[in-house]
Design a protein around this motif. Sequence first.
Motif, short mmCIF file in Angstrom:
data_model
loop_
_atom_site.label_atom_id
_atom_site.label_comp_id
_atom_site.label_asym_id
_atom_site.label_seq_id
_atom_site.Cartn_x
_atom_site.Cartn_y
_atom_site.Cartn_z
N GLN A 87 0.82 -1.21 0.00
CA GLN A 87 0.00 0.00 0.00
C GLN A 87 0.86 1.26 0.00
O GLN A 87 0.49 2.27 -0.62
N ARG A 88 1.99 1.20 0.67
CA ARG A 88 2.91 2.34 0.67
C ARG A 88 3.41 2.63 -0.75
O ARG A 88 3.48 3.78 -1.18
N LYS A 91 0.45 3.91 -3.16
CA LYS A 91 0.18 5.34 -3.01
C LYS A 91 1.18 6.20 -3.79
O LYS A 91 0.85 7.32 -4.19
N SER A 96 -2.57 5.11 -8.45
CA SER A 96 -2.95 5.05 -7.04
C SER A 96 -4.46 5.03 -6.84
O SER A 96 -4.93 4.71 -5.75
N GLN A 97 -5.22 5.36 -7.90
CA GLN A 97 -6.67 5.31 -7.80
C GLN A 97 -7.19 3.86 -7.81
O GLN A 97 -8.36 3.62 -7.47
N TYR A 204 8.74 4.17 -8.08
CA TYR A 204 7.86 4.00 -6.92
C TYR A 204 8.67 3.77 -5.65
O TYR A 204 8.30 4.27 -4.58
#
Length: 253
Positions: A87-88, A91, A96-97, A204
Amino acid sequence: MLSRFSKLRKSLALFLAGLGITLGVGLSPFTPANAISWGQLLFNGAQLLQLSNLSTEQKVGLGREIDQQVRSNYRLSTNANVSRIGQRLAKASDCSQTPFKFSVVQDRSINAFATTGGYVYVHTGLINAADNEDQLAAVIGHEIGHICNDDLVAKLKQAQLAQGAASLAGLDRSTVAAAAYKLAVDLPNSRQAEYNADDKGLRYLERAGYNPNAMPAFLSKLVNQRSAPSFLSSHPGAQERISVLKRKIAARQ
């Protein structure tokens, strides 16, 4: 000598030709193209989906269907640490949507894969092989890169192209998901797709505050093992990818 693209087209055509057998009992077979033009899928009854213009919601729906295929073939669990890392990174990603979901495959082989709509799978063997959180994040970031790049959707497009003017008309939702599952798990990504996922994953990692050097470090560790793990056999050009990653990291410093 066949080009790399021609070989891929040939393998996809052979895969699709045998799909009705390999998917097993209970799934709809292919039918002649007479309902819709090729380049479209008959998905969930009368709803037609253009593969070139799937919405996030549609990708999530397809990913959910594929997840059922994964669960019928693997024993899955959740892992709080893997989910936190994922999840980090999600985002910090370009998509990220997308509502990402991270599952652990109870398998000692060193492997990881992604489908579409935010579904990422990491084998326990790979988790145990990582020296630290940064290396595990490097693999997860790479798989998120595949999702943001819509690589599985691209494989589905190639599968349609490989069978010429024939369509996938008449296939129900579960059969489309089964075909996508086979493409995701059994057909390696192209070399270019791997480079692109590396590039995205590297960005990322940096955005999320992880050490980008962990990506080439983990690949180097796997290459130096006595027997190449499945993660490398399905991710071609490991040595060249390591060199490219190191050059990109050096250029950013």
